[in-house]
Design an enzyme around this catalytic site. Sequence first.
Site, short mmCIF file in Angstrom:
data_model
loop_
_atom_site.label_atom_id
_atom_site.label_comp_id
_atom_site.label_asym_id
_atom_site.label_seq_id
_atom_site.Cartn_x
_atom_site.Cartn_y
_atom_site.Cartn_z
CE1 TYR A 125 -3.44 -2.82 0.80
CE2 TYR A 125 -4.63 -0.76 0.72
CZ TYR A 125 -4.62 -2.12 0.68
OH TYR A 125 -5.80 -2.81 0.51
CE LYS A 173 1.97 -17.95 0.06
NZ LYS A 173 1.13 -19.18 0.06
CG ASP A 206 -1.82 -20.29 1.63
OD1 ASP A 206 -1.29 -20.04 2.74
OD2 ASP A 206 -1.27 -21.01 0.77
CG ASP A 230 -8.33 -4.72 1.65
OD1 ASP A 230 -9.35 -4.21 2.15
OD2 ASP A 230 -8.13 -4.81 0.42
CG ASP A 234 -13.97 -6.98 2.19
OD1 ASP A 234 -13.72 -6.10 3.04
OD2 ASP A 234 -14.43 -6.72 1.06
#
Length: 336
Positions: A125, A173, A206, A230, A234
């Site tokens: 970002y 990750k 994941d 982010d 959601d």
Amino acid sequence: MSAYRICLLPGDGIGPEVVGAARRVLDSLPLSFEWTEAGIGFGVWQQCGNPLPDETLQAIKSAHATLFGSVTTPPDIANYRSPVLRMRQELDLYANLRPCRSIPHAISRPNINLLVVRENTEDLYIGRERLEDNGNTAIGEMQITRRASERIARAAFEQARLRSLNKVTVVHKANVLRQTTGLFRRVALEVAQEYPDIPVEDMLVDTCAMELIRAPEQFGVIVTTNLFGDILSDEASMLVGGLGLACSGNIGAETAVFEPVHGSAPKMAGLDQANPLATILSTAMLLDYLGEGEQARRIEAAVLTAIRQNQVTSDLGGTLGTQAAADAIINLLGGN
Ligand code: NAD
Ligand code: IPM
Ligand code: MN
């Protein structure tokens, strides 16, 4: 009693409708507020060429807290960058708190009480993207620092304590993004040693996405980097009623901005269809930030009652419009 100075940032799309509804809920409480309103978003950019004018940043800084709606960011306008990112970065609102709790409704999975703690200032970002090779190769830089990782990890453990959540899961990750999210993982696990009373684990992003669907009740605090946070927030919201209910707070050392997780939902704009509860629940987080926990709990209780009584918008199976759904909350609060 002196008034709380609240800055309102309605923004684009459904933003003005849900912020207006939430403001009416706050005005019905036995507290005193002084409101200022400032511009942000695509509409403001069209008017003055800057989607986050300096006056808006000043208005946020001068307020005790800010309530933000949403903005529209068309992906195909060159050099336009979402003002939300600049707002979070320039005001150093480093911790993005996104709670998800089960609701008494068939749409929701049971026994969920989790909090996504999203790092809010760096990662992909930072906006360092460029085209090379005559536009045929796109490169983006991802930044992770010890400083930002340390303070977000500390925020996560503090939140686990405050909310009595059972553990902290550090999501990364590091098997692929070895330097960047590897540093985040290492620093967060170091910080964990300062909190021996709180169990900690680490998990690949994941796997976390999969586990959130398989057995979401296992999670307490999920602390992660900006982009993963982010996406996971959601995803988590869909377990407990969706974006119409998902609230958040962007917290910094100096000030804080509260906002629904959803965007400007342009197709719903102006139709009095948007669910205002995500923004209303964001005002409960704002009240907690101001030290008004009692009023925050009253709002949360009224929201649960409205859901039980089906006094809600169509995304939750009800028939009310945006403003009528806010009126239902005001009535349940005993207001006018
Ligand atoms: P969105 O969150 O605006 O909407 C996605 C879908 O979620 C909607 O079509 C609708 O079905 C549902 N939804 C969202 N809010 C709802 C509400 N209050 N009540 C009921 N249903 C609701 O995401 P999008 O459509 O991908 O993005 C639209 C615009 O919003 C884009 O320009 C995007 O950049 C922007 N955006 C802004 C923010 C923000 O301001 N913080 C966040 C996300 C997206
Ligand atoms: C959010 C939004 C923002 C983000 C966008 C609008 C920049 O999706 O608040 O989750 O990606 O952080
Ligand atoms: Mn998002």
